[in-house]
Design a protein around this motif. Structure first.
Motif, PDB file in Angstrom:
ATOM      1  N   ALA A 234       0.824  -1.206   0.000  1.00 51.34           N
ATOM      2  CA  ALA A 234       0.000   0.000   0.000  1.00 51.34           C
ATOM      3  C   ALA A 234       0.863   1.264   0.000  1.00 51.34           C
ATOM      4  O   ALA A 234       0.681   2.164  -0.835  1.00 51.34           O
ATOM      5  N   LEU A 235       1.811   1.341   0.923  1.00 47.60           N
ATOM      6  CA  LEU A 235       2.629   2.553   1.026  1.00 47.60           C
ATOM      7  C   LEU A 235       3.604   2.693  -0.137  1.00 47.60           C
ATOM      8  O   LEU A 235       3.812   3.794  -0.656  1.00 47.60           O
ATOM      9  N   ALA A 236       4.215   1.585  -0.552  1.00 52.69           N
ATOM     10  CA  ALA A 236       5.195   1.668  -1.632  1.00 52.69           C
ATOM     11  C   ALA A 236       4.534   2.010  -2.959  1.00 52.69           C
ATOM     12  O   ALA A 236       5.089   2.773  -3.764  1.00 52.69           O
ATOM     13  N   SER A 237       3.365   1.467  -3.218  1.00 49.88           N
ATOM     14  CA  SER A 237       2.684   1.790  -4.481  1.00 49.88           C
ATOM     15  C   SER A 237       2.301   3.265  -4.514  1.00 49.88           C
ATOM     16  O   SER A 237       2.386   3.919  -5.560  1.00 49.88           O
ATOM     17  N   ALA A 238       1.918   3.811  -3.352  1.00 45.12           N
ATOM     18  CA  ALA A 238       1.591   5.238  -3.284  1.00 45.12           C
ATOM     19  C   ALA A 238       2.851   6.090  -3.418  1.00 45.12           C
ATOM     20  O   ALA A 238       2.866   7.104  -4.127  1.00 45.12           O
ATOM     21  N   GLY A 239       3.917   5.674  -2.733  1.00 42.69           N
ATOM     22  CA  GLY A 239       5.144   6.458  -2.760  1.00 42.69           C
ATOM     23  C   GLY A 239       5.838   6.478  -4.102  1.00 42.69           C
ATOM     24  O   GLY A 239       6.332   7.519  -4.543  1.00 42.69           O
ATOM     25  N   PHE A 240       5.871   5.337  -4.773  1.00 42.49           N
ATOM     26  CA  PHE A 240       6.554   5.248  -6.068  1.00 42.49           C
ATOM     27  C   PHE A 240       5.596   5.435  -7.250  1.00 42.49           C
ATOM     28  O   PHE A 240       6.017   5.351  -8.402  1.00 42.49           O
ATOM     29  N   LYS A 241       4.309   5.647  -6.922  1.00 38.09           N
ATOM     30  CA  LYS A 241       3.293   5.922  -7.948  1.00 38.09           C
ATOM     31  C   LYS A 241       3.217   4.803  -8.994  1.00 38.09           C
ATOM     32  O   LYS A 241       3.276   5.028 -10.199  1.00 38.09           O
ATOM     33  N   ILE A 242       3.144   3.585  -8.493  1.00 35.81           N
ATOM     34  CA  ILE A 242       2.950   2.423  -9.363  1.00 35.81           C
ATOM     35  C   ILE A 242       1.800   1.595  -8.798  1.00 35.81           C
ATOM     36  O   ILE A 242       1.444   1.729  -7.617  1.00 35.81           O
ATOM     37  N   SER A 243       1.223   0.748  -9.617  1.00 34.12           N
ATOM     38  CA  SER A 243       0.089  -0.054  -9.169  1.00 34.12           C
ATOM     39  C   SER A 243       0.549  -1.146  -8.212  1.00 34.12           C
ATOM     40  O   SER A 243       1.720  -1.535  -8.193  1.00 34.12           O
ATOM     41  N   ARG A 244      -0.391  -1.631  -7.417  1.00 36.44           N
ATOM     42  CA  ARG A 244      -0.051  -2.727  -6.509  1.00 36.44           C
ATOM     43  C   ARG A 244       0.305  -3.994  -7.286  1.00 36.44           C
ATOM     44  O   ARG A 244       1.109  -4.799  -6.836  1.00 36.44           O
ATOM     45  N   THR A 245      -0.302  -4.155  -8.448  1.00 37.93           N
ATOM     46  CA  THR A 245       0.016  -5.321  -9.279  1.00 37.93           C
ATOM     47  C   THR A 245       1.469  -5.263  -9.728  1.00 37.93           C
ATOM     48  O   THR A 245       2.193  -6.266  -9.678  1.00 37.93           O
ATOM     49  N   LYS A 246       1.917  -4.094 -10.166  1.00 35.84           N
ATOM     50  CA  LYS A 246       3.308  -3.919 -10.579  1.00 35.84           C
ATOM     51  C   LYS A 246       4.242  -4.125  -9.402  1.00 35.84           C
ATOM     52  O   LYS A 246       5.297  -4.775  -9.532  1.00 35.84           O
ATOM     53  N   LEU A 247       3.866  -3.593  -8.231  1.00 39.02           N
ATOM     54  CA  LEU A 247       4.704  -3.756  -7.053  1.00 39.02           C
ATOM     55  C   LEU A 247       4.796  -5.223  -6.650  1.00 39.02           C
ATOM     56  O   LEU A 247       5.866  -5.706  -6.254  1.00 39.02           O
ATOM     57  N   ALA A 248       3.690  -5.941  -6.765  1.00 41.14           N
ATOM     58  CA  ALA A 248       3.702  -7.372  -6.433  1.00 41.14           C
ATOM     59  C   ALA A 248       4.664  -8.123  -7.334  1.00 41.14           C
ATOM     60  O   ALA A 248       5.370  -9.039  -6.893  1.00 41.14           O
TER      61      ALA A 248
END
Length: 289
Positions: A234-248
């Motif tokens: 949640a925090l990393a996707s918001a901070g790096f402005k990428i989707s949670r799917t991409k972060l996963a």
């Protein structure tokens, strides 16, 4: 929840220097500079106890204790000893501990000013009149335009040659052109003659001077975000402005780290002070709201 992100965008350069194929060299942890014994004028045990108490991570405490033992031997023998590449928490704690010791000098080097993974050299001040040459740089070049590779891909290719993780420093991604990598100088000839592929891409691995490393000083910005969860996704996707799917996907490939340790699950809970790193994108620090 507020967080601060520090981002860096590496530049690019490729130099070609061929080397003959060689076997993996033997690993050494120190290089003697003399065998004169000196009286100890510091309390290594006290510094070790202080470092252990100040470190929350048991592994960090054990590594720091080992480095302090090395520092003690360096003072006794008037030698200069070198660690392998260390993670930032270990570098920080051991440098703080060694500062409390007399008749010992320590230098941390990672190849460039903002390096995260560094080697620490310890020795008697009389033996360390200049910084030891303990870090080398390699350029891994290839056509990654159609087959982009991540930090984990480059690291996996290097470790696939039989080299251990602690012999490799930072990896500076250069987009479709490849990456620059910091390594133990003893492995330069071996890697330049052995590393042929990263993922499906054929590569050329060449030795370059440290001055040829291309990086930018980190740009820092602060931002606030309101999230229903303190989970890393949640925090990393918001901070790096990428989707949670991409972060996963990045987590699965080993490209996301919390406090410099790889994250294995999306649901890891963060707290104030934690540092989240995403390869090639920068890092953010979680602050109190």
């Amino acid at each position: 929840m507020a967080a601060a992100a520090s981002l860096a965008s590496p530049l690019r350069r490729v130099l070609h220097v061929p080397y003959a194929r060689r076997a993996i060299p033997t690993s050494y942890h120190f290089f003697p500079r003399g065998r004169c014994h000196a009286a100890l004028s510091f309390t290594a045990d006290a510094a070790r106890d202080s470092a252990v108490k100040g470190s929350v991570d048991r592994n960090v405490a054990e590594e720091v204790s080992s480095i302090l033992d090395m520092a003690q031997r360096a003072s006794q023998r008037r030698d200069v000893f070198h660690t392998n590449f260390l993670t930032p928490p270990i570098v920080k704690e051991c440098m703080l501990a060694i500062e409390k010791l007399a008749d010992i000098k320590a230098v941390a080097q990672g190849g460039y000013p903002q390096a995260e993974r560094c080697r620490v050299s310890v020795g008697h001040p009389d033996c360390m009149t200049s910084n030891p040459d303990v870090v080398a740089a390699l350029s891994i070049s290839g056509n990654f335009r159609l087959e982009p590779c991540s930090h984990g891909d480059f690291l996996g290719a290097i470790l696939g040659t039989g080299i251990t993780r602690d012999k490799v420093g930072d990896i500076l991604l250069q987009g479709e052109r490849g990456a620059q990598v910091l390594v133990d100088p003893e492995l330069v000839d071996y890697l330049t003659s052995t590393l042929e592929k990263v993922g499906k891409v054929g590569v050329s691995c060449t030795h370059i001077p440290l001055l040829a490393l291309e990086y930018e000083p980190p740009r820092t910005k602060s931002f606030k975000t309101i999230e229903s969860s303190l989970r890393v996704d949640a925090l990393a996707s918001a901070g790096f402005k990428i989707s949670r799917t991409k972060l996963a996907s990045l987590i699965s490939s080993g490209d996301v780290r919390v406090n410099w340790s790889p994250v294995l699950k999306n649901g890891v809970t963060l707290k104030a002070g934690d540092v989240v790193s995403v390869s090639g994108m920068g890092r953010l620090k979680v602050c109190k709201g």
